[in-house]
Design a protein around this motif. Structure first.
Motif, PDB file in Angstrom:
ATOM      1  N   LEU A  35       0.791  -1.226   0.000  1.00 28.70           N
ATOM      2  CA  LEU A  35       0.000   0.000   0.000  1.00 28.70           C
ATOM      3  C   LEU A  35       0.827   1.282   0.000  1.00 28.70           C
ATOM      4  O   LEU A  35       0.463   2.247  -0.682  1.00 28.70           O
ATOM      5  N   PRO A  36       1.945   1.374   0.762  1.00 32.14           N
ATOM      6  CA  PRO A  36       2.692   2.644   0.796  1.00 32.14           C
ATOM      7  C   PRO A  36       3.158   3.149  -0.558  1.00 32.14           C
ATOM      8  O   PRO A  36       3.426   4.338  -0.705  1.00 32.14           O
ATOM      9  N   LEU A  37       3.240   2.285  -1.557  1.00 30.77           N
ATOM     10  CA  LEU A  37       3.667   2.747  -2.882  1.00 30.77           C
ATOM     11  C   LEU A  37       2.670   3.722  -3.495  1.00 30.77           C
ATOM     12  O   LEU A  37       3.014   4.464  -4.425  1.00 30.77           O
ATOM     13  N   ASN A  38       1.446   3.760  -2.976  1.00 25.92           N
ATOM     14  CA  ASN A  38       0.465   4.724  -3.463  1.00 25.92           C
ATOM     15  C   ASN A  38       0.754   6.144  -2.999  1.00 25.92           C
ATOM     16  O   ASN A  38       0.222   7.101  -3.564  1.00 25.92           O
ATOM     17  N   TRP A  39       1.590   6.275  -1.984  1.00 24.04           N
ATOM     18  CA  TRP A  39       1.882   7.606  -1.442  1.00 24.04           C
ATOM     19  C   TRP A  39       3.387   7.798  -1.292  1.00 24.04           C
ATOM     20  O   TRP A  39       3.873   8.378  -0.324  1.00 24.04           O
ATOM     21  N   SER A  40       4.141   7.290  -2.256  1.00 25.33           N
ATOM     22  CA  SER A  40       5.605   7.343  -2.168  1.00 25.33           C
ATOM     23  C   SER A  40       6.124   8.771  -2.108  1.00 25.33           C
ATOM     24  O   SER A  40       7.190   9.021  -1.534  1.00 25.33           O
ATOM     25  N   SER A  41       5.385   9.738  -2.674  1.00 23.18           N
ATOM     26  CA  SER A  41       5.852  11.124  -2.637  1.00 23.18           C
ATOM     27  C   SER A  41       5.807  11.698  -1.227  1.00 23.18           C
ATOM     28  O   SER A  41       6.517  12.652  -0.905  1.00 23.18           O
ATOM     29  N   LEU A  42       4.965  11.103  -0.352  1.00 23.05           N
ATOM     30  CA  LEU A  42       4.882  11.571   1.036  1.00 23.05           C
ATOM     31  C   LEU A  42       5.844  10.841   1.943  1.00 23.05           C
ATOM     32  O   LEU A  42       6.104  11.278   3.058  1.00 23.05           O
ATOM     33  N   ALA A  43       6.370   9.718   1.481  1.00 21.31           N
ATOM     34  CA  ALA A  43       7.218   8.889   2.336  1.00 21.31           C
ATOM     35  C   ALA A  43       8.438   8.457   1.561  1.00 21.31           C
ATOM     36  O   ALA A  43       8.457   7.387   0.975  1.00 21.31           O
TER      37      ALA A  43
END
Length: 554
Positions: free
Chosen positions: A99-107
């Motif tokens: 799931l975190p790959l959907n928000w990689s720009s934040l993390a």
């Protein structure tokens, strides 16, 4: 069905109802709110804007189930968690890691960096085990089954024990019955005996039927092989997760590429997806784990074909020698395909998961079919094995889903629903089956006439009212083929006609544009030519012609 909010139901009602906020049509993602007894469950959250979910008039959601990590099913989860930090969100173990790959720009640190007061991205979603009923609310259990389609993708069996009876609902998410290179398909055998009252399933391909998966793979390999054979590099824009990794595994293990002296490059978030897969090897099928014991799944410079992440050093020279490159489906392809980078062939999947805005480049472009969802046979097979009272279709164009609800074999046995967003679907459960009203007729009667050497098929004007007609009749040309006893007609697109012209084979000994080293993407890129930057025909010629391959010295 009526246009009303699901909040109109009181928690005491022992009813089943579904209120879709998004059904995966066009650019929207999948987000379905389910009421089963007093419980309100959100099935996926693929909305980019979650404001409808946080409206003050709505009753609170009790829990969220995420079927898999694709953006169109998961992109709203982080915003939902920020709005409701204590709302339970559940998925499979593998999905929680992807799931975190959907928000990689934040993390930047692969999803494990704290930001804006929310938990590490990988931990706000709680993992549930496979095939084990877990009580998540009083009287409500959830059981996960591997759904195929993507590593970690889950189908959910919800069971609610009410005072007077037990209700069961099965939600597939995106599912695929066939095995792929990295994922085992959904097992129908494992679902026998579940007896759901309601089945909510995707209908992405409508009533289309597809060749066997291995046949599709061989056809894709052949397209790549043909491109490399004429000194073209092959560029495949793909999603972050799923299709790209499947293609890489295919190229690493297919007999036509085993030991092949060619470089395969991976760029953008697709490479991040490969890294995430490598962290999850113990969860993959045994065949994949056995492969990884003998050679790396990804990032291997030792065994041919070489598979590497595209770095800045090689980015400057990419395409000067024929290679294969996988990059993001939203990438600007002009970064790779330009006059100084050699000749390119772009291969795009026939049907994307959702529309992608891309900047096209003037190079040869073809499509391929490598399915990630079940076709009509797989869809109907699952329905007939589960035998629910109600079937709700989602995830597909409205016309494709209407095709499914028009199937007589389904109309006679099940209550069929194909709701639009914002349309409440009530799901009364009874002991007897009530024949549902048939959908709008979609068959067209025509006439066939044989005149000498010409066969004419005449269809009524009403067929042009279907939104698919514009694409079908784009060029006024059709291709016909036999499928068993049926004759299948298919419209030829402008792109397909251009590709047919560009693939016209001129004899190698003729001095013409088709055999010139400066002809790429049907244009001349020789600055000394009077045709420079213009589109050229294969048989064209200019005084500065140079052959693609120099003739052997005598």
């Amino acid at each position: 069905m009526s246009n009303q909010s699901l909040s109109t139901f009181s928690p005491e009602d022992e009813k089943l109802a579904c209120f879709p906020y998004g059904v995966g049509q066009g650019a929207e993602g999948v987000c379905l709110l389910l009421q089963i007894g007093p419980h309100r469950i959100l099935l996926d959250c693929g909305l980019e804007d979650i404001s409808p979910l946080v409206a003050p008039a709505n009753q609170p959601i009790d829990l969220v189930l995420c079927s898999h990590a694709h953006t169109d099913h998961a992109q709203g989860l982080l915003s939902l968690h920020q709005a409701f930090p204590h709302l339970p969100i559940y998925a499979s173990e593998v999905t929680t890691q992807l799931l975190p790959l959907n928000w990689s720009s934040l993390a930047p640190d692969k999803g494990f960096e704290r930001d804006k007061g929310f938990k590490p991205l990988a931990s706000f979603c709680h993992a549930l085990p496979w095939r084990t009923p877990i009580e998540v609310r009083p009287g409500l259990t959830v059981q996960l089954f591997p759904a195929g389609h993507l590593p970690g993708a889950a189908a959910f069996l919800l069971t609610y024990t009410a005072p007077h009876r037990t209700y069961r609902l099965f939600y597939t998410g995106d599912f695929f019955l066939s095995n792929s290179r990295l994922v085992e398909g959904l097992s129908v055998e494992a679902l026998r005996g579940t007896q759901p009252d309601v089945l909510i399933l995707e209908g992405s391909y409508g009533t289309a039927r597809h060749p066997h998966r291995r046949q599709q793979e061989n056809q894709l390999v052949e397209k790549i092989e043909q491109g490399l054979a004429i000194n073209r590099s092959v560029l495949l824009p793909v999603p972050t997760l799923g299709l790209g990794q499947e293609i890489l595994m295919l190229l690493r293990s297919h007999h036509q590429f085993t030991g092949r002296n060619v470089d395969i490059w991976v760029d953008g978030s697709v490479a991040d997806g490969c890294d995430a897969y490598l962290e999850l090897l113990p969860y993959f099928p045994s065949s994949v784990q056995n492969f990884a014991r003998h050679q790396p799944l990804f990032w291997d410079e030792r065994i041919r074909p070489r598979l590497r992440r595209l770095d800045d050093e090689h980015r400057r020279n990419i395409g000067q020698f024929p290679c294969i490159l996988l990059t993001d489906e939203t990438a600007d392809l002009g970064v790779y395909c330009h006059p100084d980078s050699g000749d390119w062939l772009v291969l795009r999947p026939e049907r994307l998961r959702y529309p992608i805005e891309t900047r096209e480049v003037d190079v040869s472009t073809e499509t391929y079919l490598l399915t990630e969802h079940s076709d009509c046979l797989g869809t109907t097979q699952l329905i007939h094995n589960l035998r629910p009272q109600h079937v709700i279709f989602f995830h597909g164009s409205p016309t494709y889903l209407t095709d499914l609800t028009s199937l007589e074999e389904l109309q006679n046995r099940y209550h069929l629903h194909c709701p639009a967003p914002g349309t409440l679907v009530e799901l009364p459960i009874g002991e007897t089956f009530i024949q549902p009203a048939p959908p709008t007729e979609t068959n067209y009667e025509g006439e066939l006439t044989e005149l000498g050497t010409v066969v004419t098929i005449t269809l009524p004007e009403a067929i042009a009212a279907d939104p698919r007609w514009q694409d079908f009749a784009d060029t006024g040309l059709v291709a016909a083929r036999w499928q068993g006893e049926d004759l299948v007609l298919r419209g030829l697109s402008q792109r397909e006609l251009l590709n047919q012209n560009s693939n016209f084979k001129m004899p190698a000994n003729i001095s013409c544009c088709a055999n010139c080293r400066y002809q790429r993407g049907q244009r001349c890129w020789n600055s000394a030519s009077p045709l420079y930057a213009f589109k050229v025909t294969p048989e064209g010629y200019c005084p500065v012609f140079e052959p693609i391959v120099s003739p052997p010295e005598k």
